[in-house]
Motif scaffolding. Structure first.
Motif, mmCIF file in Angstrom:
data_model
loop_
_atom_site.group_PDB
_atom_site.id
_atom_site.type_symbol
_atom_site.label_atom_id
_atom_site.label_comp_id
_atom_site.label_asym_id
_atom_site.label_seq_id
_atom_site.Cartn_x
_atom_site.Cartn_y
_atom_site.Cartn_z
ATOM 1 N N HIS A 86 37.337 78.227 55.118
ATOM 2 C CA HIS A 86 36.999 79.594 55.306
ATOM 3 C C HIS A 86 35.671 79.824 54.930
ATOM 4 C CE1 HIS A 86 37.600 80.994 51.162
ATOM 5 N NE2 HIS A 86 38.588 80.227 51.377
ATOM 6 N N HIS A 87 34.564 80.386 55.395
ATOM 7 C CA HIS A 87 33.379 80.728 55.123
ATOM 8 C C HIS A 87 33.071 81.998 54.242
ATOM 9 C CE1 HIS A 87 31.854 83.868 58.003
ATOM 10 N NE2 HIS A 87 33.089 83.218 58.974
ATOM 11 N N ASP A 88 33.869 82.883 54.254
ATOM 12 C CA ASP A 88 33.892 83.975 53.305
ATOM 13 C C ASP A 88 34.238 83.749 52.134
ATOM 14 O OD1 ASP A 88 36.713 83.598 54.131
ATOM 15 O OD2 ASP A 88 37.243 85.560 53.115
ATOM 16 N N VAL A 89 33.768 84.508 50.926
ATOM 17 C CA VAL A 89 33.905 84.089 49.722
ATOM 18 C C VAL A 89 34.325 85.374 48.910
ATOM 19 C CG1 VAL A 89 32.105 82.227 49.557
ATOM 20 C CG2 VAL A 89 31.423 84.821 49.233
ATOM 21 N N GLN A 90 34.693 85.170 47.488
ATOM 22 C CA GLN A 90 34.906 86.169 46.645
ATOM 23 C C GLN A 90 33.652 86.886 46.219
ATOM 24 O OE1 GLN A 90 37.803 87.409 44.674
ATOM 25 N NE2 GLN A 90 38.888 86.594 46.203
ATOM 26 N N PRO A 91 33.829 88.295 45.620
ATOM 27 C CA PRO A 91 32.291 88.659 45.155
ATOM 28 C C PRO A 91 32.076 87.813 44.003
ATOM 29 C CG PRO A 91 34.259 90.425 45.768
ATOM 30 C CD PRO A 91 34.807 89.231 45.783
ATOM 31 N N SER B 141 33.517 97.047 51.354
ATOM 32 C CA SER B 141 32.598 97.661 50.164
ATOM 33 C C SER B 141 31.404 96.753 50.115
ATOM 34 C CB SER B 141 33.199 97.986 49.027
ATOM 35 O OG SER B 141 33.907 96.595 48.404
ATOM 36 N N PHE B 142 31.308 95.768 50.933
ATOM 37 C CA PHE B 142 30.155 94.605 51.011
ATOM 38 C C PHE B 142 29.436 94.838 52.179
ATOM 39 C CE2 PHE B 142 32.523 93.646 47.345
ATOM 40 C CZ PHE B 142 31.605 93.118 46.267
ATOM 41 N N ASP B 143 28.432 94.289 52.473
ATOM 42 C CA ASP B 143 27.705 94.179 53.618
ATOM 43 C C ASP B 143 28.277 92.949 54.428
ATOM 44 O OD1 ASP B 143 25.583 94.056 55.642
ATOM 45 O OD2 ASP B 143 24.052 93.451 54.451
ATOM 46 N N LEU B 144 28.765 93.760 55.447
ATOM 47 C CA LEU B 144 29.583 92.699 56.353
ATOM 48 C C LEU B 144 28.657 92.034 57.377
ATOM 49 C CD1 LEU B 144 32.737 94.694 57.135
ATOM 50 C CD2 LEU B 144 32.559 93.055 55.386
ATOM 51 N N ASP B 145 27.341 92.424 57.534
ATOM 52 C CA ASP B 145 26.378 91.484 58.314
ATOM 53 C C ASP B 145 26.076 90.199 57.653
ATOM 54 O OD1 ASP B 145 26.183 93.850 60.041
ATOM 55 O OD2 ASP B 145 24.129 94.541 58.874
ATOM 56 N N GLU B 146 26.439 90.038 56.420
ATOM 57 C CA GLU B 146 26.440 88.809 55.865
ATOM 58 C C GLU B 146 27.514 87.754 56.195
ATOM 59 O OE1 GLU B 146 23.871 87.766 54.321
ATOM 60 O OE2 GLU B 146 22.783 89.553 53.360
ATOM 61 N N VAL B 147 28.766 88.306 56.362
ATOM 62 C CA VAL B 147 29.690 87.564 57.038
ATOM 63 C C VAL B 147 29.423 87.214 58.572
ATOM 64 C CG1 VAL B 147 32.106 87.418 57.462
ATOM 65 C CG2 VAL B 147 31.291 88.793 55.719
ATOM 66 N N GLU C 286 37.686 80.230 59.357
ATOM 67 C CA GLU C 286 37.897 81.593 59.326
ATOM 68 C C GLU C 286 36.909 82.322 58.512
ATOM 69 O OE1 GLU C 286 41.580 84.548 57.735
ATOM 70 O OE2 GLU C 286 41.565 82.222 57.004
ATOM 71 N N GLY C 287 36.998 83.697 58.774
ATOM 72 C CA GLY C 287 35.724 84.708 57.841
ATOM 73 C C GLY C 287 36.159 85.516 57.134
ATOM 74 N N GLU C 288 37.708 85.635 56.642
ATOM 75 C CA GLU C 288 38.237 86.688 56.095
ATOM 76 C C GLU C 288 39.393 86.306 55.001
ATOM 77 O OE1 GLU C 288 39.508 89.371 59.119
ATOM 78 O OE2 GLU C 288 41.284 88.362 59.534
ATOM 79 N N GLU C 289 39.476 85.016 54.419
ATOM 80 C CA GLU C 289 40.675 84.470 54.156
ATOM 81 C C GLU C 289 40.624 85.169 52.507
ATOM 82 O OE1 GLU C 289 43.009 82.143 51.246
ATOM 83 O OE2 GLU C 289 40.852 82.525 51.003
ATOM 84 N N GLU C 290 39.700 85.342 51.851
ATOM 85 C CA GLU C 290 39.604 85.928 50.457
ATOM 86 C C GLU C 290 39.863 87.554 50.635
ATOM 87 O OE1 GLU C 290 39.481 84.029 48.250
ATOM 88 O OE2 GLU C 290 38.402 82.226 48.263
ATOM 89 N N ALA C 291 39.820 87.973 51.883
ATOM 90 C CA ALA C 291 40.233 89.510 52.094
ATOM 91 C C ALA C 291 41.592 89.594 52.352
ATOM 92 C CB ALA C 291 39.400 90.120 53.048
ATOM 93 N N GLY C 292 42.540 88.470 52.546
ATOM 94 C CA GLY C 292 43.806 88.744 52.891
ATOM 95 C C GLY C 292 44.201 88.335 54.384
#
Length: 464
Positions: A102-107, A42-48, A167-173
């Motif tokens: 991991h470089h991804d974050v929570q909303p 639901s977020f802009d995955l280009d930012e990832v 990693e780029g998706e730890e917060e997404a499981g």
């Protein structure tokens, strides 16, 4: 303090190098925080993708021989989020350290709860505020800064191998994690896997996490009738589904608040003292609220199972009518003690629901998610190296702790790389508020964490 045979003769030179460039590291972290890398559909995955590219640039600038942005497919052909792999080869006879973060974050969540802009890092005193400032972009920068320091100070004497895995998706499981590990297994093989995604005991006191609770979440569904009916006409003989569900949920704990599901086990507790006063201050618990369960607080947090109701599908108050609900559902999250098999936990929960159906309603339990617990080896040379490095960097005795939260992919790493020693570290502290508004990083510990990791990956390069 912890004493070992490890040679830390480069400690002072590493400390000076890190101290002279610390503002640069904070600036790099600030630039990384500015990228809202939320890996949810639901977020802009280009930012990832932009975040991954930034990490790749930083890795090359730090002096890694190579740095790639990679993905893996999973499930029915879905594409995983971009991760970064960078490497420096080991000299013959020297170990390889795999550095994970991991470089991804929570909303950001409710912006009104933030005192700063979540994606604009802002320093207040000794803390840097921003989403991901601690969890886990600080881990990313700590890895890079430690590597940069050792490469600069040791030069050609830097013989250990280092693989950076961000990693780029730890917060997404971590949906593509298993596939990613299988796809790039040879690139990720190492002797020590340093996971920078845990927490210190508290600000100023480092910790090595040696135990993780697992997780088993599931849905409990209740059906009492084929359709909703008038509460005045049928109420009395027929209990509504909401009431039956609430009564069933109440059986999950005893009168002291301890888990009362037969088949959920506890594990031996760690000898770490956590006072009730500190727990109350750290958790923000209401003053009148009594603590649930029995045993030490650390055993209740790390070594015993815990059950929480994290969602319910019942009639909202705004839509309340004089109607007996025909169905209701709740989702529970169960934290599992080290040693507990998630499949056995799901079976125990299903059995408990069936045996505690007081009114004979149609009740089903459906497993939703599972994550295996973890118990580390504290006597291995890797754990001893980590503890000795912490003592050198902080100047205080480190603590061996458990973690009430789960890091499910640790179990995958132990299975795929059985000979590797996994060292779970972190830069957070009880005031970090990871996943919440006003997340922050304690900067003095950030600097010490960089030094500790630099000592870890350099000590094996020196003669003991």
């Amino acid at each position: 303090m912890t004493t070992t045979c490890f040679n830390f003769s480069a400690r002072d030179e590493l400390a000076r190098f890190i101290d002279e460039r610390f503002e640069q590291y904070v600036q790099e972290l600030t630039e990384l925080v500015a990228i809202p890398s939320v890996a949810w559909e639901s977020f802009d995955l280009d930012e990832v993708a932009r975040s991954a590219q930034k990490v790749q640039e930083l890795a090359l600038d730090a002096g890694f021989d190579s740095a790639e942005v990679l993905t893996a497919t999973y499930g029915k052909g879905q594409q995983g989020m971009p991760a970064v792999l960078a490497s420096k080869s080991a000299a013959p006879g020297y170990p390889t350290f795999v550095l994970y973060a991991h470089h991804d974050v929570q909303p950001a969540g409710d912006l009104e709860l933030w005192e700063t802009e979540p994606f604009k890092a802002q320093q207040k005193g000794d803390r840097l505020f921003g989403r991901g400032a601690a969890d886990d972009k600080a881990g990313v920068i700590a890895h890079l800064a430690a590597f940069r320091a050792v490469k600069a100070v040791l030069g050609d004497d830097f013989r250990a191998g280092v693989t950076l895995f961000i990693e780029g998706e730890e917060e997404a499981g971590s949906p593509s994690f298993d596939s990613f590990i299988a796809t790039y297994r040879e690139k990720l093989s190492g002797d020590y896997i340093v996971v920078a995604d845990s927490a210190n005991w508290r600000a100023g006191v480092p910790a090595l996490t040696v135990g993780l609770r697992g997780v088993a979440s599931g849905d409990i569904s209740v059906k009492v009738s084929d359709h909703a009916v008038h509460s005045g006409v049928f109420g009395g003989p027929l209990l509504d589904a909401n009431t039956v569900l609430i009564q069933l949920l109440a059986t999950l704990h005893d009168t002291q608040g301890s888990v009362a599901v037969e088949g959920l086990i506890s594990s031996p507790e760690l000898e770490v003292e956590y006072s009730e006063e500190d727990f109350r201050a750290d958790s923000g618990i209401v003053k009148s609220m009594k603590l649930a369960g029995k045993g030490s607080i650390t055993s209740r947090l790390w070594s015993q199972p815990a059950i929480s109701v994290i969602g319910m599908d019942i009639t909202p108050v705004s839509e309340a009518a004089n109607t007996l609900a025909a169905t209701a559902k709740a989702r529970i999250s169960v934290r599992l003690a080290p040693g507990q098999d998630p499949a056995a936990a799901h079976s125990a929960l299903a059995r408990h629901c069936a045996e505690n159906n007081l009114f004979g309603a149609e009740i089903t339990y459906s497993a939703v998610d599972s994550g295996r617990p973890y118990k580390g080896e504290v006597d291995g040379d890797g754990a001893q190296l980590a503890l000795a490095s912490f003592a050198q960097a902080w100047g205080v005795e480190p603590v061996k702790t458990g973690l009430g939260g789960s890091i499910p992919f640790i179990a995958t790493l132990t299975e795929v790389f059985p000979s590797a020693q996994i060292l779970i570290t972190g830069i957070e502290d009880p005031d970090t508020r990871a996943h919440s508004a006003n997340e922050s990083l304690f900067l003095p510990d950030f600097k010490k964490a960089i030094l500790a990791e630099a000592l870890m990956i350099s000590s094996q390069c020196l003669d003991c």
